[in-house]
Write a protein that holds these residues in place. Structure first.
Motif, mmCIF file in Angstrom:
data_model
loop_
_atom_site.group_PDB
_atom_site.id
_atom_site.type_symbol
_atom_site.label_atom_id
_atom_site.label_comp_id
_atom_site.label_asym_id
_atom_site.label_seq_id
_atom_site.Cartn_x
_atom_site.Cartn_y
_atom_site.Cartn_z
ATOM 1 N N VAL A 146 0.841 -1.203 0.000
ATOM 2 C CA VAL A 146 0.000 0.000 0.000
ATOM 3 C C VAL A 146 0.876 1.253 0.000
ATOM 4 N N LYS A 147 1.974 1.204 0.736
ATOM 5 C CA LYS A 147 2.916 2.324 0.777
ATOM 6 C C LYS A 147 3.466 2.639 -0.612
ATOM 7 N N ARG A 148 3.467 1.622 -1.478
ATOM 8 C CA ARG A 148 3.965 1.790 -2.842
ATOM 9 C C ARG A 148 2.831 1.901 -3.856
ATOM 10 N N ASN A 149 1.630 2.150 -3.347
ATOM 11 C CA ASN A 149 0.445 2.345 -4.196
ATOM 12 C C ASN A 149 0.113 1.131 -5.050
ATOM 13 N N ALA A 150 0.487 -0.049 -4.593
ATOM 14 C CA ALA A 150 0.130 -1.272 -5.303
ATOM 15 C C ALA A 150 -1.334 -1.614 -5.023
ATOM 16 N N PRO A 151 -2.066 -2.098 -6.018
ATOM 17 C CA PRO A 151 -3.506 -2.339 -5.860
ATOM 18 C C PRO A 151 -3.814 -3.688 -5.205
ATOM 19 N N VAL A 152 -3.200 -3.975 -4.074
ATOM 20 C CA VAL A 152 -3.401 -5.260 -3.414
ATOM 21 C C VAL A 152 -4.476 -5.135 -2.341
ATOM 22 N N THR A 153 -5.108 -6.273 -2.040
ATOM 23 C CA THR A 153 -6.194 -6.305 -1.065
ATOM 24 C C THR A 153 -6.022 -7.512 -0.160
ATOM 25 N N LEU A 154 -6.256 -7.324 1.133
ATOM 26 C CA LEU A 154 -6.225 -8.439 2.078
ATOM 27 C C LEU A 154 -7.649 -8.957 2.264
ATOM 28 N N LEU A 155 -7.893 -10.192 1.876
ATOM 29 C CA LEU A 155 -9.204 -10.818 1.993
ATOM 30 C C LEU A 155 -9.328 -11.526 3.332
ATOM 31 N N GLY A 156 -10.525 -11.532 3.889
ATOM 32 C CA GLY A 156 -10.785 -12.294 5.097
ATOM 33 C C GLY A 156 -10.983 -13.769 4.794
ATOM 34 N N ALA A 157 -11.195 -14.553 5.833
ATOM 35 C CA ALA A 157 -11.321 -15.999 5.678
ATOM 36 C C ALA A 157 -12.492 -16.365 4.776
ATOM 37 N N SER A 158 -13.621 -15.681 4.935
ATOM 38 C CA SER A 158 -14.809 -16.002 4.162
ATOM 39 C C SER A 158 -14.598 -15.731 2.671
ATOM 40 N N ASN A 159 -14.064 -14.552 2.341
ATOM 41 C CA ASN A 159 -13.803 -14.229 0.939
ATOM 42 C C ASN A 159 -12.739 -15.131 0.338
ATOM 43 N N THR A 160 -11.752 -15.493 1.154
ATOM 44 C CA THR A 160 -10.716 -16.413 0.679
ATOM 45 C C THR A 160 -11.329 -17.771 0.348
ATOM 46 N N GLU A 161 -12.224 -18.242 1.207
ATOM 47 C CA GLU A 161 -12.889 -19.520 0.932
ATOM 48 C C GLU A 161 -13.715 -19.438 -0.346
ATOM 49 N N GLN A 162 -14.407 -18.323 -0.555
ATOM 50 C CA GLN A 162 -15.204 -18.172 -1.765
ATOM 51 C C GLN A 162 -14.333 -18.217 -3.017
ATOM 52 N N ARG A 163 -13.151 -17.618 -2.932
ATOM 53 C CA ARG A 163 -12.289 -17.562 -4.115
ATOM 54 C C ARG A 163 -11.509 -18.854 -4.341
ATOM 55 N N THR A 164 -11.121 -19.545 -3.264
ATOM 56 C CA THR A 164 -10.311 -20.753 -3.415
ATOM 57 C C THR A 164 -11.136 -22.025 -3.411
ATOM 58 N N GLY A 165 -12.266 -22.031 -2.695
ATOM 59 C CA GLY A 165 -13.029 -23.255 -2.509
ATOM 60 C C GLY A 165 -12.549 -24.061 -1.330
ATOM 61 N N SER A 166 -11.633 -23.480 -0.522
ATOM 62 C CA SER A 166 -11.085 -24.181 0.636
ATOM 63 C C SER A 166 -11.291 -23.337 1.894
ATOM 64 N N ASN A 167 -11.601 -24.010 3.014
ATOM 65 C CA ASN A 167 -11.776 -23.309 4.296
ATOM 66 C C ASN A 167 -10.539 -23.407 5.180
ATOM 67 N N GLN A 168 -9.399 -23.708 4.567
ATOM 68 C CA GLN A 168 -8.177 -23.940 5.328
ATOM 69 C C GLN A 168 -7.334 -22.687 5.548
ATOM 70 N N PHE A 169 -7.816 -21.529 5.109
ATOM 71 C CA PHE A 169 -6.993 -20.326 5.176
ATOM 72 C C PHE A 169 -7.681 -19.229 5.990
ATOM 73 N N LEU A 170 -6.872 -18.464 6.723
ATOM 74 C CA LEU A 170 -7.389 -17.371 7.540
ATOM 75 C C LEU A 170 -7.544 -16.084 6.743
ATOM 76 N N GLY A 171 -6.995 -16.050 5.570
ATOM 77 C CA GLY A 171 -7.068 -14.872 4.721
ATOM 78 C C GLY A 171 -6.125 -15.041 3.543
ATOM 79 N N ALA A 172 -6.133 -14.054 2.661
ATOM 80 C CA ALA A 172 -5.253 -14.115 1.495
ATOM 81 C C ALA A 172 -4.999 -12.717 0.971
ATOM 82 N N LEU A 173 -3.807 -12.512 0.439
ATOM 83 C CA LEU A 173 -3.435 -11.245 -0.185
ATOM 84 C C LEU A 173 -3.673 -11.386 -1.684
ATOM 85 N N LEU A 174 -4.615 -10.602 -2.205
ATOM 86 C CA LEU A 174 -4.965 -10.638 -3.623
ATOM 87 C C LEU A 174 -4.184 -9.565 -4.365
ATOM 88 N N ASP A 175 -3.443 -9.989 -5.398
ATOM 89 C CA ASP A 175 -2.695 -9.059 -6.232
ATOM 90 C C ASP A 175 -3.251 -9.130 -7.652
#
Length: 422
Positions: A146-175
């Motif tokens: 973010v300090k470098r103005n990169a368009p990255v987003t930190l997803l929560g566990a629920s959104n991560t599960e929706q995107r991956t199909g797995s409930n094994q993660f606490l979150g994910a950094l989307l680039d």
């Protein structure tokens, strides 16, 4: 039954890029050793500038890491950008960070420009947190990006599960700058683009020796030689020459591809097609290809005694991430080598007068390799080192390479033997 040690990317390649081995003695403006991303990008951009260029590839185009990797087009390095600037100094670190943050733009623009059929998908990558420590790591990476103005987003566990199909993660950094592709087809496309621009690529032509004779570089093969004004050495982890100046540790990485998933499974598992890797110390990855195969990857070799340990781990990993997949088999299994430097940063070292070596992408070959190859072409044309993303340094042999390789292999084997046993 699985086709053990058969590479999915090779099996599904568009073509094999047939070319002739080097025969006879030739002269060229530039000679390039290595037909992977770095060498092919250098050949393409050198030829586009009107210079004569010959590429010597020991086996086939993309035989090494360029045809064996996961196929993630990442923005930046595995090393966080703050750490890059600490290692190199602020000015040099910012330069490298900027160059590699833009690497996906270069890769996808080349694919579009040259109509490379490699199933490119620019829907981003997901760096997935496997535990609370991993989530803290992602939050630190987010702040730096973010300090470098990169368009990255930190997803929560629920959104991560929706995107991956797995409930094994606490979150994910989307680039969203990043994406996926068929890595070997990308290399083959670069080879065709380079030859269309005028480069000459010789496969089945391993370099046996190279040296500067005071006027030119002389590279010899079994049946010929090339003299050239400039030399670009771009074999990365697949050098055919035994040299005491090896400057990286070889780390093996294995991948396992299922048969295509069902339509219902594809709706759940990575429906947007992101490429993923996790925060574990012994990293693993997963993605789907254009046919819907699920591909699980992890550190380790399928060519040694620990082969079945890694295969068994892959089965457990798949079942842990996606327990609803009850019927499957791994149709393809293969492994390759990564050139890992001590500081995990890529290198350009000086081989002598008008000669450089590119290596050390530490598992990030597609973006950095393409970027470094293009920069090397500008160097070959102008001699100006300011255009390079990182300063040329003198070769510095890596210490205890054998021990370090054994350490990585043993650590991966132990982790895979113990991991996911529940």
């Amino acid at each position: 039954m699985p086709i053990t040690n058969h590479n999915l990317w090779r099996a599904k390649a568009n073509d094999t890029f047939v070319s002739s081995p080097l025969k006879g003695n030739l002269h060229s403006d530039v000679v390039i050793i290595g037909g992977g991303y770095s060498g092919l990008s250098a050949a393409l951009h050198t030829a586009q500038q009107g210079m004569s260029v010959h590429v010597l590839e020991a086996c086939t185009v993309g035989h090494g890491g360029s045809g064996r990797n996961v196929g993630l087009v990442n923005a930046g390095l595995w090393t966080p950008p703050d750490e890059v600037e600490t290692i190199l100094g602020q000015v040099a670190g910012i330069k490298l960070n900027h160059a590699l943050a833009a690497a996906p733009d270069l890769v996808f623009s080349l694919i579009q420009q040259h109509q490379i059929e490699c199933h490119p998908l620019r829907h981003g990558t997901l760096h997935c947190a496997t535990n609370s420590a991993g989530l803290r790591q992602l939050k630190q990476r987010l702040a730096q990006q973010v300090k470098r103005n990169a368009p990255v987003t930190l997803l929560g566990a629920s959104n991560t599960e929706q995107r991956t199909g797995s409930n094994q993660f606490l979150g994910a950094l989307l680039d969203p700058r990043a994406g996926t592709l068929q890595p070997l087809n990308y290399a083959l496309g670069l080879a065709h683009a380079a030859t269309n621009a005028g480069a000459v690529i010789h496969t089945q032509s391993p370099a046996l020796t190279y040296h500067h004779n005071g006027q030119h570089w002389l590279v010899t093969t079994a049946d010929g030689s090339v003299t050239a004004n400039k030399l670009i050495h771009a074999t990365n982890a697949y050098d055919t020459l035994s040299t005491p100046n090896t400057a990286f540790t070889s780390v093996h990485y294995a991948q396992f591809a299922t048969r295509p998933l069902t339509a219902q499974q594809r709706k759940i598992i990575l429906p947007n097609g992101e490429g993923c890797w996790d925060t574990n110390q012994v990293m693993s990855s997963f993605r789907v290809d254009e046919s819907g195969r699920l591909i699980i990857g992890g550190v380790g070799s399928l060519d040694g005694k620990a082969k079945h340990t890694h295969i068994n781990w892959a089965h457990r990993q798949l079942k842990a991430l996606f327990p609803h997949i009850t019927e499957y088999e791994f149709e393809y299994m293969w492994s390759g080598r990564i050139a890992m430097t001590t500081d995990h940063l890529p290198k350009i070292t000086r081989l002598g007068n008008n000669g450089i070596r590119l290596y050390g992408y530490s598992g990030r070959g597609i973006g950095p390799g393409t970027t470094f190859g293009k920069a090397a072409a500008t160097w070959a044309m102008t001699g100006n080192e300011d255009h390079l993303p990182i300063a040329i340094t003198e070769p510095k042999p890596e210490s205890y390479i054998g021990l370090k390789t054994a350490y990585f292999d043993m650590g991966a084997t132990l982790s895979h033997w113990l991991g996911r046993r529940y």
